[in-house]
Write a protein that holds these residues in place. Structure first.
Motif, PDB file in Angstrom:
ATOM      1  N   CYS A   1       0.836  -1.209   0.000  1.00  0.00           N
ATOM      2  CA  CYS A   1       0.000   0.000   0.000  1.00  0.00           C
ATOM      3  C   CYS A   1       0.868   1.254   0.000  1.00  0.00           C
ATOM      4  CB  CYS A   1      -0.943   0.010   1.197  1.00  0.00           C
ATOM      5  SG  CYS A   1      -2.140  -1.356   1.217  1.00  0.00           S
ATOM      6  N   HIS A   2       1.930   1.204   0.791  1.00  0.00           N
ATOM      7  CA  HIS A   2       2.911   2.290   0.837  1.00  0.00           C
ATOM      8  C   HIS A   2       3.540   2.472  -0.545  1.00  0.00           C
ATOM      9  CE1 HIS A   2       6.496   4.132   3.285  1.00  0.00           C
ATOM     10  NE2 HIS A   2       6.218   4.833   2.218  1.00  0.00           N
ATOM     11  N   ALA A   3       3.932   1.368  -1.159  1.00  0.00           N
ATOM     12  CA  ALA A   3       4.597   1.420  -2.466  1.00  0.00           C
ATOM     13  C   ALA A   3       3.656   1.956  -3.540  1.00  0.00           C
ATOM     14  CB  ALA A   3       5.096   0.030  -2.844  1.00  0.00           C
ATOM     15  N   GLU A   4       2.388   1.548  -3.505  1.00  0.00           N
ATOM     16  CA  GLU A   4       1.430   2.025  -4.505  1.00  0.00           C
ATOM     17  C   GLU A   4       1.219   3.533  -4.388  1.00  0.00           C
ATOM     18  OE1 GLU A   4      -1.228  -2.091  -4.924  1.00  0.00           O
ATOM     19  OE2 GLU A   4      -2.021  -0.376  -3.815  1.00  0.00           O
ATOM     20  N   TYR A   5       1.118   4.024  -3.158  1.00  0.00           N
ATOM     21  CA  TYR A   5       0.933   5.460  -2.947  1.00  0.00           C
ATOM     22  C   TYR A   5       2.156   6.230  -3.446  1.00  0.00           C
ATOM     23  CZ  TYR A   5      -0.203   9.811  -0.464  1.00  0.00           C
ATOM     24  OH  TYR A   5      -0.487  11.119  -0.142  1.00  0.00           O
ATOM     25  N   MET A   6       3.357   5.759  -3.116  1.00  0.00           N
ATOM     26  CA  MET A   6       4.583   6.403  -3.584  1.00  0.00           C
ATOM     27  C   MET A   6       4.661   6.407  -5.101  1.00  0.00           C
ATOM     28  SD  MET A   6       7.762   5.462  -1.057  1.00  0.00           S
ATOM     29  CE  MET A   6       7.754   3.725  -1.507  1.00  0.00           C
ATOM     30  N   GLU A   7       4.328   5.268  -5.718  1.00  0.00           N
ATOM     31  CA  GLU A   7       4.413   5.162  -7.171  1.00  0.00           C
ATOM     32  C   GLU A   7       3.420   6.107  -7.845  1.00  0.00           C
ATOM     33  OE1 GLU A   7       6.161   3.368 -10.664  1.00  0.00           O
ATOM     34  OE2 GLU A   7       6.726   3.620  -8.560  1.00  0.00           O
ATOM     35  N   GLY A   8       2.231   6.250  -7.237  1.00  0.00           N
ATOM     36  CA  GLY A   8       1.250   7.181  -7.788  1.00  0.00           C
ATOM     37  C   GLY A   8       1.747   8.618  -7.750  1.00  0.00           C
ATOM     38  N   LEU A   9       2.323   9.022  -6.617  1.00  0.00           N
ATOM     39  CA  LEU A   9       2.854  10.382  -6.494  1.00  0.00           C
ATOM     40  C   LEU A   9       4.026  10.596  -7.442  1.00  0.00           C
ATOM     41  CD1 LEU A   9       2.749  10.884  -2.613  1.00  0.00           C
ATOM     42  CD2 LEU A   9       1.137  11.741  -4.313  1.00  0.00           C
ATOM     43  N   ARG A  10       4.844   9.554  -7.612  1.00  0.00           N
ATOM     44  CA  ARG A  10       5.993   9.674  -8.513  1.00  0.00           C
ATOM     45  C   ARG A  10       5.541   9.780  -9.970  1.00  0.00           C
ATOM     46  NH1 ARG A  10       8.983   7.063 -11.985  1.00  0.00           N
ATOM     47  NH2 ARG A  10       7.582   5.282 -11.967  1.00  0.00           N
ATOM     48  N   THR A  11       4.500   9.042 -10.321  1.00  0.00           N
ATOM     49  CA  THR A  11       4.031   9.018 -11.707  1.00  0.00           C
ATOM     50  C   THR A  11       3.313  10.306 -12.075  1.00  0.00           C
ATOM     51  OG1 THR A  11       3.758   6.619 -11.537  1.00  0.00           O
ATOM     52  CG2 THR A  11       2.663   7.719 -13.371  1.00  0.00           C
ATOM     53  N   ALA A  12       2.323  10.693 -11.270  1.00  0.00           N
ATOM     54  CA  ALA A  12       1.553  11.927 -11.542  1.00  0.00           C
ATOM     55  C   ALA A  12       0.764  12.277 -10.291  1.00  0.00           C
ATOM     56  CB  ALA A  12       0.619  11.736 -12.727  1.00  0.00           C
ATOM     57  N   GLN A  13       1.245  13.252  -9.534  1.00  0.00           N
ATOM     58  CA  GLN A  13       0.595  13.599  -8.274  1.00  0.00           C
ATOM     59  C   GLN A  13      -0.859  13.997  -8.467  1.00  0.00           C
ATOM     60  OE1 GLN A  13       2.867  16.614  -6.292  1.00  0.00           O
ATOM     61  NE2 GLN A  13       4.436  15.187  -5.593  1.00  0.00           N
ATOM     62  N   SER A  14      -1.161  14.655  -9.585  1.00  0.00           N
ATOM     63  CA  SER A  14      -2.506  15.183  -9.782  1.00  0.00           C
ATOM     64  C   SER A  14      -3.568  14.108  -9.931  1.00  0.00           C
ATOM     65  CB  SER A  14      -2.529  16.094 -11.014  1.00  0.00           C
ATOM     66  OG  SER A  14      -2.130  15.385 -12.168  1.00  0.00           O
ATOM     67  N   LYS A  15      -3.161  12.864 -10.225  1.00  0.00           N
ATOM     68  CA  LYS A  15      -4.168  11.811 -10.395  1.00  0.00           C
ATOM     69  C   LYS A  15      -4.449  11.058  -9.097  1.00  0.00           C
ATOM     70  CE  LYS A  15      -1.309   7.811 -11.825  1.00  0.00           C
ATOM     71  NZ  LYS A  15      -1.010   6.909 -12.944  1.00  0.00           N
ATOM     72  N   VAL A  16      -3.731  11.376  -8.035  1.00  0.00           N
ATOM     73  CA  VAL A  16      -3.846  10.635  -6.780  1.00  0.00           C
ATOM     74  C   VAL A  16      -4.847  11.309  -5.850  1.00  0.00           C
ATOM     75  CG1 VAL A  16      -2.599   9.720  -4.781  1.00  0.00           C
ATOM     76  CG2 VAL A  16      -1.447   9.885  -7.004  1.00  0.00           C
ATOM     77  N   ARG A  17      -5.743  10.513  -5.285  1.00  0.00           N
ATOM     78  CA  ARG A  17      -6.671  10.999  -4.272  1.00  0.00           C
ATOM     79  C   ARG A  17      -6.534  10.094  -3.043  1.00  0.00           C
ATOM     80  NH1 ARG A  17      -6.465  14.187  -7.570  1.00  0.00           N
ATOM     81  NH2 ARG A  17      -8.051  15.579  -8.463  1.00  0.00           N
ATOM     82  N   PHE A  18      -6.283  10.705  -1.882  1.00  0.00           N
ATOM     83  CA  PHE A  18      -6.040   9.955  -0.651  1.00  0.00           C
ATOM     84  C   PHE A  18      -7.260  10.068   0.255  1.00  0.00           C
ATOM     85  CE2 PHE A  18      -4.529   9.283   3.627  1.00  0.00           C
ATOM     86  CZ  PHE A  18      -3.595   8.266   3.502  1.00  0.00           C
ATOM     87  N   ILE A  19      -7.808   8.915   0.660  1.00  0.00           N
ATOM     88  CA  ILE A  19      -8.987   8.886   1.533  1.00  0.00           C
ATOM     89  C   ILE A  19      -8.635   8.117   2.797  1.00  0.00           C
ATOM     90  CG2 ILE A  19     -11.352   8.042   1.752  1.00  0.00           C
ATOM     91  CD1 ILE A  19     -11.664   8.502  -1.254  1.00  0.00           C
ATOM     92  N   GLU A  20      -8.767   8.787   3.928  1.00  0.00           N
ATOM     93  CA  GLU A  20      -8.362   8.198   5.205  1.00  0.00           C
ATOM     94  C   GLU A  20      -9.547   7.482   5.859  1.00  0.00           C
ATOM     95  OE1 GLU A  20      -5.248   9.587   8.469  1.00  0.00           O
ATOM     96  OE2 GLU A  20      -7.023  10.857   8.413  1.00  0.00           O
ATOM     97  N   LEU A  21      -9.391   6.189   6.056  1.00  0.00           N
ATOM     98  CA  LEU A  21     -10.409   5.363   6.707  1.00  0.00           C
ATOM     99  C   LEU A  21     -10.110   5.260   8.193  1.00  0.00           C
ATOM    100  CD1 LEU A  21     -10.539   2.440   4.087  1.00  0.00           C
ATOM    101  CD2 LEU A  21     -11.965   4.510   4.174  1.00  0.00           C
ATOM    102  N   PRO A  22     -11.019   4.668   8.977  1.00  0.00           N
ATOM    103  CA  PRO A  22     -10.714   4.442  10.396  1.00  0.00           C
ATOM    104  C   PRO A  22      -9.392   3.692  10.556  1.00  0.00           C
ATOM    105  CG  PRO A  22     -13.032   4.013   9.969  1.00  0.00           C
ATOM    106  CD  PRO A  22     -12.396   4.257   8.629  1.00  0.00           C
ATOM    107  N   LYS A  23      -8.580   4.140  11.507  1.00  0.00           N
ATOM    108  CA  LYS A  23      -7.228   3.616  11.657  1.00  0.00           C
ATOM    109  C   LYS A  23      -7.226   2.149  12.097  1.00  0.00           C
ATOM    110  CE  LYS A  23      -3.772   6.563  10.973  1.00  0.00           C
ATOM    111  NZ  LYS A  23      -4.451   7.398   9.981  1.00  0.00           N
ATOM    112  N   VAL A  24      -6.238   1.409  11.577  1.00  0.00           N
ATOM    113  CA  VAL A  24      -6.022   0.024  11.946  1.00  0.00           C
ATOM    114  C   VAL A  24      -5.387  -0.039  13.334  1.00  0.00           C
ATOM    115  CG1 VAL A  24      -3.704  -0.095  10.962  1.00  0.00           C
ATOM    116  CG2 VAL A  24      -5.089  -2.168  11.105  1.00  0.00           C
TER     117      VAL A  24
END
Length: 374
Positions: A100-123
């Protein structure tokens, strides 16, 4: 993802984790329902979305092929929606980052504008020490990115609504930016051609006038003694405007700007409750990090390339300047300026720029005092 004419959306999250500690719904259940709902959306009678979730892919979790497949999907998608409960996800080995960490990093590296972050209840904290450390690294990484999360999510319905809001926002924003990008590839007609017809002096004036109008249109900005003052992190920062009316490789155009920060001491009398200055340089064409370092005069500095151009900061002398690239006409100049300030606030760099500007004020006052004493 298959190549087609649909908008490709990827939903990234943990799989087997429960939505919340008192819920029977897993994040896999949530993603499958979201996939169904999103793909059922039609525009003028036509389905426009294709949704990728890793449950649809054959490799089993933990397999190297699965890791590569997930990151490939991140790179190929048009919109990446990250549903995060703070869990970094599985990893290839104990001390690696989670998927999950890697996917988020890769998204920001590829194109920050296409990434949307939604915070769910914490684990809850993981029992396994390696997993716990992975989660901590992921949560620290997210906090440094300062993604806009919106309001608190407590229920599955809240999460679904937030995903739909994020997706519609992404589609609208990326469509508008796509139109702007398409328009920006032609400079042989319209207002870009009008600016090209101008000589260096008039073009430089036009570029600086547009920058000034753009900055004064920002909330909290004002003009004092013909200088623009902007609000950054609740501090007043003086911004000095410049323009290079041709390619930076053209000496005659470049020399119209020179190294403007060498004259910062002349603004000493105006820097009382005001800090800075920050130099904003509109470039008619592109700019490189090498050219930015050359203007600064030495290589050991913070140099950041972004969608706006190049930001440079000397952490010793506290000099700061920005190259805004491809300022070919009024619209492109305004857009580059807008993207720079968006970047400042999205990354938290605004606070650092403001602190550096305070330090620069103290330095140039000392320089001014020494010059007066000599």
């Amino acid at each position: 993802m298959a190549k087609n004419t649909k908008i490709k959306v990827m939903l990234s999250s943990r799989c087997k984790d429960a939505f919340s500690k008192d819920s029977d719904i897993t994040l896999t259940d949530l993603r499958r329902e979201l996939k169904k709902e999103i793909e059922s959306v039609q525009l003028l009678g036509r389905g426009i979305f294709e949704v990728w979730i890793n449950e649809d892919e054959p490799p089993s979790e933990g397999n190297q092929d699965s890791w590569d497949t997930c990151l490939k999907a991140v790179r190929e998608c048009d919109v990446l929606i990250v549903l995060s409960n703070g869990n970094a996800g599985w990893a290839l080995s104990g001390q690696d980052v989670g998927i999950c960490h890697a996917e988020y990093m890769e998204g920001l590296r590829t194109a920050q504008s296409k990434v949307r972050f939604i915070e769910l209840p914490k684990v809850t904290n993981a029992d396994d020490d390696n997993a716990h450390q992975r989660n901590q690294r992921f949560q620290e990484y997210v906090s440094k990115q300062t993604p806009f999360r919106g309001g608190e999510i407590k229920t599955v319905d809240d999460a679904q609504k937030r995903v739909f809001d994020a997706l519609s926002d992404a589609v609208i924003l990326l469509t508008l930016r796509g139109v702007q990008a398409e328009n920006s590839t032609r400079f042989d007609f319209g207002s870009a051609l009008d600016w090209t017809r101008l000589d260096f002096r008039k073009r430089k004036e036009a570029m600086e006038d547009t920058l000034k109008a753009t900055l004064l249109g920002r909330e909290g900005s004002e003009e004092i003694d013909n200088e623009v003052i902007v609000n950054l992190n609740d501090k007043k920062i003086m911004v000095i405007l410049h323009a290079v009316p041709a390619a930076l490789s053209v000496a005659a155009a470049r020399e119209l700007v020179g190294r403007p920060f060498l004259d910062d001491h002349i603004y000493t009398d105006r820097l009382n409750s005001i800090h800075g200055p920050l130099h904003l340089i509109a470039c008619h064409r592109g700019a490189t990090e090498t050219q930015a370092r050359s203007m600064l005069g030495f290589p050991d500095a913070t140099v950041v390339s972004g969608p706006f151009g190049i930001f440079v900061a000397d952490n010793v002398q506290k000099v700061q300047f920005v190259f805004l690239v491809n300022c070919r006409d009024d619209s492109q100049t305004r857009h580059a300026c807008q993207r720079f300030f968006e970047w400042l606030h999205q990354t938290g760099e605004a606070e650092i720029v403001a602190r550096r500007a305070e330090s620069r004020t103290r330095i140039i006052k000392t320089i001014s005092g020494e010059l007066d004493a000599s």
